[in-house]
Write a protein that holds these residues in place. Structure first.
Motif, PDB file in Angstrom:
ATOM      1  N   LEU A 129       0.859  -1.183   0.000  1.00  0.00           N
ATOM      2  CA  LEU A 129       0.000   0.000   0.000  1.00  0.00           C
ATOM      3  C   LEU A 129       0.894   1.231   0.000  1.00  0.00           C
ATOM      4  N   ALA A 130       0.662   2.136  -0.969  1.00  0.00           N
ATOM      5  CA  ALA A 130       1.460   3.351  -1.098  1.00  0.00           C
ATOM      6  C   ALA A 130       0.568   4.565  -0.879  1.00  0.00           C
ATOM      7  N   ALA A 131       1.016   5.483  -0.038  1.00  0.00           N
ATOM      8  CA  ALA A 131       0.211   6.671   0.255  1.00  0.00           C
ATOM      9  C   ALA A 131       1.074   7.712   0.949  1.00  0.00           C
ATOM     10  N   ASP A 132       0.527   8.912   1.038  1.00  0.00           N
ATOM     11  CA  ASP A 132       1.127   9.966   1.840  1.00  0.00           C
ATOM     12  C   ASP A 132       1.150   9.503   3.303  1.00  0.00           C
ATOM     13  N   PRO A 133       2.250   9.717   4.016  1.00  0.00           N
ATOM     14  CA  PRO A 133       2.303   9.281   5.423  1.00  0.00           C
ATOM     15  C   PRO A 133       1.166   9.833   6.266  1.00  0.00           C
ATOM     16  N   ALA A 134       0.730  11.066   5.987  1.00  0.00           N
ATOM     17  CA  ALA A 134      -0.363  11.643   6.780  1.00  0.00           C
ATOM     18  C   ALA A 134      -1.662  10.894   6.566  1.00  0.00           C
ATOM     19  N   VAL A 135      -1.868  10.376   5.370  1.00  0.00           N
ATOM     20  CA  VAL A 135      -3.065   9.563   5.108  1.00  0.00           C
ATOM     21  C   VAL A 135      -2.962   8.242   5.863  1.00  0.00           C
ATOM     22  N   LEU A 136      -1.804   7.602   5.805  1.00  0.00           N
ATOM     23  CA  LEU A 136      -1.630   6.320   6.487  1.00  0.00           C
ATOM     24  C   LEU A 136      -1.744   6.458   8.005  1.00  0.00           C
ATOM     25  N   ARG A 137      -1.420   7.635   8.533  1.00  0.00           N
ATOM     26  CA  ARG A 137      -1.554   7.864   9.974  1.00  0.00           C
ATOM     27  C   ARG A 137      -2.960   8.307  10.358  1.00  0.00           C
ATOM     28  N   GLY A 138      -3.845   8.429   9.387  1.00  0.00           N
ATOM     29  CA  GLY A 138      -5.208   8.852   9.680  1.00  0.00           C
ATOM     30  C   GLY A 138      -5.316  10.313  10.042  1.00  0.00           C
ATOM     31  N   LYS A 139      -4.397  11.129   9.544  1.00  0.00           N
ATOM     32  CA  LYS A 139      -4.404  12.564   9.853  1.00  0.00           C
ATOM     33  C   LYS A 139      -5.250  13.364   8.870  1.00  0.00           C
ATOM     34  N   ARG A 140      -5.444  12.833   7.651  1.00  0.00           N
ATOM     35  CA  ARG A 140      -6.238  13.569   6.670  1.00  0.00           C
ATOM     36  C   ARG A 140      -6.808  12.610   5.634  1.00  0.00           C
ATOM     37  N   PHE A 141      -7.805  13.090   4.912  1.00  0.00           N
ATOM     38  CA  PHE A 141      -8.412  12.341   3.815  1.00  0.00           C
ATOM     39  C   PHE A 141      -7.468  12.386   2.605  1.00  0.00           C
ATOM     40  N   GLY A 142      -7.396  11.264   1.878  1.00  0.00           N
ATOM     41  CA  GLY A 142      -6.539  11.252   0.689  1.00  0.00           C
ATOM     42  C   GLY A 142      -6.571   9.927  -0.032  1.00  0.00           C
ATOM     43  N   ASN A 143      -5.676   9.812  -1.009  1.00  0.00           N
ATOM     44  CA  ASN A 143      -5.585   8.619  -1.854  1.00  0.00           C
ATOM     45  C   ASN A 143      -4.557   7.645  -1.314  1.00  0.00           C
TER      46      ASN A 143
END
Length: 292
Positions: free
Chosen positions: A217-231
């Protein structure tokens, strides 16, 4: 978003010096020009960014999630080798253009339900006549069901109704049909969206893990940490995946991301249960400020 108002004629297509606006089956489509590139455009549907296309350089991928899908296409076979690719969801055909430009002689099929959107994209952002790309109108899962077993090297799922993935494209049964279409060693990739508490994303990882042997799974670290909505881009296969090289490429993107696999991905999933056709739900709606 482009400034200024476009003047309509009879509720149909509307133009200004800034943008092209036109109703399509899924809402209001807008083609907004890139101010830095003379023949580049961003496609939005009901305000949600869908695709970015540079007609002068189809190998240029602007959106972070599309760059990650581009890395996957780059690593799916030796450089320059043609691929057979199924694209579930068309948008502005960005990834199909990328594969055609970077892997000549590739054969590609695109499933897109929105016929009016297809017509708009074909007219304003035409495909090169030499590319072997076929656009099939219809529901993505129905189109997938008509593709022969073992036909594809790569299946890319990037389907949104508005800004949400339809429920029937989130289940284990859907993932199993994608696996059926792949040749031995083929890859399945999906663009997913979610925000805190990431219940949908964790369930999608569990769902695809119930069908395929290897995942990342590849994503922005902030998305993976549940800090913001994203892809987040999920990649799956029944054989080895190039985790190290994909991690390197994602980490060195203009908008760096992180790749989780193995124990890290298992910890991220946190015991989430796979989704079936009977329990499937659409992906969460983005928050009002998601595209500001």
């Amino acid at each position: 978003m482009a400034k200024g108002k476009a003047k309509g004629r009879g509720g149909g297509r509307a133009r200004s010096a800034e943008q092209i606006r036109e109703p399509v089956d899924g809402g209001l489509a807008e083609l907004v020009p890139d101010r830095e590139r003379p023949r580049a455009w961003t496609l939005l549907v009901d305000g949600a960014p869908q695709s970015h296309v540079d007609l002068d350089d189809p190998a240029r991928l602007d959106f972070a999630y599309q760059r990650r899908l581009g890395h996957i296409a780059d690593l799916a076979a030796p450089p320059g080798s043609p691929l057979r690719v199924v694209h579930l969801g068309g948008g502005a055909f960005t990834l199909a253009r990328y594969v055609a430009a970077t892997r000549p002689r590739s054969t590609q099929q695109i499933a897109e339900l929105d016929a009016a959107l297809v017509a708009l994209v074909r007219r304003e952002l035409p495909l090169d006549s030499g590319w072997r790309i076929r656009v099939r109108g219809g529901d993505a899962r129905a189109v997938l069901g008509r593709i022969p077993d073992g036909w594809a090297d790569l299946v890319i799922a990037d389907v949104f109704g508005g800004a949400r993935t339809p429920a029937h494209l989130t289940s284990a049964e859907f993932a199993a049909d994608a696996r059926r279409v792949l040749r031995p060693g083929g890859w399945y990739a999906a663009n997913l969206t979610d925000g805190p508490p990431l219940a949908h994303l964790r369930a999608q990882v569990a769902t695809v893990r119930s069908v395929f042997l290897e995942l990342c799974l590849a994503a922005d670290p902030a998305v993976l940490r549940g800090k913001r909505f994203g892809n987040a881009v999920l990649l799956a296969a029944d054989g080895p995946l190039p985790f190290a090289e994909l991690t390197r490429r994602v980490a060195t993107d203009p908008h760096p991301g992180r790749v989780e696999h193995g124990r890290g991905l298992a910890d991220f999933t946190g015991g989430a249960a796979p989704v079936t056709d009977a329990t499937a739900q659409p992906s969460p709606a983005p928050p009002p400020d998601a595209f500001d």
